[in-house]
Design a protein around this motif. Sequence first.
Motif, PDB file in Angstrom:
ATOM      1  N   LEU A 524      -0.010   5.389   1.927  1.00 18.65           N
ATOM      2  CA  LEU A 524       0.576   5.486   0.886  1.00 18.65           C
ATOM      3  C   LEU A 524       0.049   4.698  -0.305  1.00 18.65           C
ATOM      4  CD1 LEU A 524       4.291   6.761   1.253  1.00 18.65           C
ATOM      5  CD2 LEU A 524       2.333   8.306   1.197  1.00 18.65           C
ATOM      6  N   GLN A 525       0.189   3.566  -0.123  1.00 20.68           N
ATOM      7  CA  GLN A 525      -0.563   2.454  -0.907  1.00 20.68           C
ATOM      8  C   GLN A 525      -1.864   2.623  -1.019  1.00 20.68           C
ATOM      9  OE1 GLN A 525       0.691  -1.147   0.936  1.00 20.68           O
ATOM     10  NE2 GLN A 525       2.739  -1.203  -0.269  1.00 20.68           N
ATOM     11  N   PHE A 526      -2.921   2.882  -0.175  1.00 20.83           N
ATOM     12  CA  PHE A 526      -4.187   3.191  -0.237  1.00 20.83           C
ATOM     13  C   PHE A 526      -4.708   4.360  -1.232  1.00 20.83           C
ATOM     14  CE2 PHE A 526      -8.117   5.540   1.144  1.00 20.83           C
ATOM     15  CZ  PHE A 526      -9.051   4.611   0.930  1.00 20.83           C
ATOM     16  N   ALA A 527      -3.646   5.387  -0.934  1.00 19.77           N
ATOM     17  CA  ALA A 527      -3.910   6.701  -1.810  1.00 19.77           C
ATOM     18  C   ALA A 527      -3.591   6.241  -3.183  1.00 19.77           C
ATOM     19  CB  ALA A 527      -3.053   7.556  -1.137  1.00 19.77           C
ATOM     20  N   GLN A 528      -2.564   5.338  -3.267  1.00 15.26           N
ATOM     21  CA  GLN A 528      -2.095   5.037  -4.660  1.00 15.26           C
ATOM     22  C   GLN A 528      -3.344   4.452  -5.196  1.00 15.26           C
ATOM     23  OE1 GLN A 528       1.101   2.473  -4.962  1.00 15.26           O
ATOM     24  NE2 GLN A 528       1.239   2.211  -7.067  1.00 15.26           N
ATOM     25  N   LYS A 529      -3.790   3.392  -4.622  1.00 12.65           N
ATOM     26  CA  LYS A 529      -4.847   2.486  -5.393  1.00 12.65           C
ATOM     27  C   LYS A 529      -6.098   3.233  -5.717  1.00 12.65           C
ATOM     28  CE  LYS A 529      -8.102  -1.416  -4.219  1.00 12.65           C
ATOM     29  NZ  LYS A 529      -9.370  -0.779  -4.907  1.00 12.65           N
TER      30      LYS A 529
END
Length: 839
Positions: A524-529
């Motif tokens: 989720l953090q990768f997609a958010q970045k």
Amino acid sequence: MGGACTKRNRTRSRPGGVTTRTDTTTMSRMSNVGFGDSDVRVESIHKDDLLMIELIRRELRENAPVFVLNNTLMALQFFSDHRDIITKMRHASASPQEKEMNKTLLKDETVECTYPDTILDEVNKNVIFRRMEENSIGENLMSKRIYVINDLIEVVKGKEVPQYTSIDKPCYQVRSEETDRKGFVKLVQIQNNAAIFANREYDENYEPLAGPSSRSDSEYSYITDLRTPKTIEVDTTIERRDTLPETCFSHRQVKYVPSEEDDDAEERLKALESMDEADFIKDVVYINSKGFMRYFQNTLFSTSLGKSLGFDDESIASAKAIPGKIFCEDMDFETDTTKTFEIIPAVGITWPLDQTLDFITREDRPTIIDRRTGIKYRWPTDGPGGMIDEIITLSAVLVPKGYAKKKGVNIDANLEWEINFPKAERYLDARMSHAQMKCFLVLLTLHKTFIAPVTQQNGLLPEHIRTHIYWECEKDYRNWPEHRLGTKLLLVIKNLQIRLYAGVLHDYFIKDRNLFENIPKKYLQFAQKVLLDVLDNPVPYFIIALRNLRYTSGKFYPSLDLKEVYDSLISKNSAALINPKLLANQSKPYLKKKVYKDPEQQIQHLREMKVKEKILAQRLKEQEDKMLAAKKDELEKRMNNEISTEIKIERTLDVWKTKAILVFFIKLFMEIGKKSYYLASKDQALFYMKQAFYLTKILEGESPAFVDESRELFQAIALEEQRIKRKSLRSGSISEIKPPTPVKNNIFQFDLTNHSKSGSIKLNNLQASFINGNTAPLHPPPPMRNLKPPQRHESIKENGILPPKKKTVAFVTHLEWIFSHVTAKKPAIYGDYYVIKPQ
């Protein structure tokens, strides 16, 4: 073709003392006029044009990247005619391919299929996704989902057991049992089959609840392994297809206490008082979701069902699976495109009212009120006969996929079935506007370009994006303007980024279910970045993603040359965008002439100088062509292989970059308008001509040096608009378009000597006229053509009296006919001629 932007009330003064108020009423009129709004006056449309031009001009000057993004998305096409496609979808219960397929499947495989992504089939006909790398192969923008519903299992509602005769096909009757997680149920068999369950194995100490945690908070590798597609193992040992193997069932002994809903609950409670503890144990048989999925992929799909669905042996052999899905590819050698599919086994159920109660009765669903008309907008609509009433009449399905926890073990995972709503999704897709569907498809393109290659099936998925779009449509269904779609999409991306940060995305139909709950945080953090980077510098990211989209046919709309757009934005020598020869940047050699006293010597010198100048000019031309070719090759190589997301696009552009961008989109919208008439409708064609007119008006005001070129563009737009109208009249696509007749309210004011200070001809259709009063000065109409000898005709009379014989008849153009009505003393007469309306 899109909603209107909501603006605050404000007063703006324009030259000439005209005051115009920009509010919701005005902007709503911009989007509604031309679709039955006959009360809008011509004068107000003219003001709206000026307001829209000023809005676009201000956006170009203050935030050029958003201007480029808005026009790029406006030019991007996924459908030949979205309105026609949606109309057909709304009146069809299933696609023709789905109906034809079910005839075979129900007969031979005791299953039927559902295609929820019917609208994406239309997209795949026109657009493919192919990366810019060499030897890349095209593929669908989104995998086509096929729900295969098994007809042997029937989920019974209530306590009554339907009775079947011996001629009916075997059927396993089950009831759904709720779990402690919304969106999942277990299937309990109503009648045990002793022949199948002769050898029963019971799980000791079974509890219908999650067991204690056996993993640390940071250990999510088992989820990644669970969602990694694995090759299918073919099992040919099971020959019968009219029954399920024993591996599809699980036996449990659970503690049983009669509930208040049981008919004889009071009597049983009294009897239980005298029973031992062992008497409270009940034998329960569940349909095992894991066993059913293994049977479906290894036996049914591999041996017969795959071929019935149209896949060849090679595609079936290379298929892979995860819980609840089979991934299969089919190569289309004619277009060199890989078609990707998701085969999803399922069991059909009626709409689960208990699980979707919040969706049906939600009171906080936003309602937008149009202050001009008082019309209320809500999506989906409720009330009697509304969308929600229609949705709950549709069936749902259960997919053999249990809940996977991020922390701990879910010992019920092999018994749980996930609730899906394929028919409801197809229903909502057909009720989304063209702008909303375009946002969904562009967001899928960004996901497929930047996120999916890294996260695969572990992080953000297309079904999450679809759910997010549903929530955004419900939040504000009306404010999705086609001409500012980039601005809206950036807001949609920002809201998705917020959901990723919070780790919460509610299922649209079952709000208590969080779709992000069992996704590892790192994905989720990768997609958010990625989405944060897109918001920070959107143009390069969108260009990289949209360049991966290719039109499948040259007969479709003109493609976007995004290389040219990007080059115009980052060019250091902006003047060279207008005159490429300035790239040479070299001074021309000068041959010094001499003066001789002897006339013959002077003449000879001049002859030699002339020859030298000719040779020098030829050498300079060759050198210039060589340098331009080298620059062009270098630029194309750089553009093909690299678009840097590190280069920040300037918010303000100089005059030369502004002209290059405006001319690019003006010509592009004109070409799209021409194609729209043949592929879509007259309204869509005029819509894009209108946008080309707006941008040309902005170009005219950027510099006095651009006036002449702007006038040429105005003429080209007007001629193309007239051509579209004439073709519409001939084809009968519209009933009749009549030029306005003179009125007494001074709306039509013509001053042939200084037309820029007067009004202009405006039809009551915003998308039907693009002749603006502030364009090039008008002149009296040219001399009439094709004059015929004087004649008397009964159809040409004034007050019932035939006109004098000296008058003659002229066949004129559409524009000349308009002038004859407005400038002449009497209608249909100009000078000494009677004007016949062109056909």
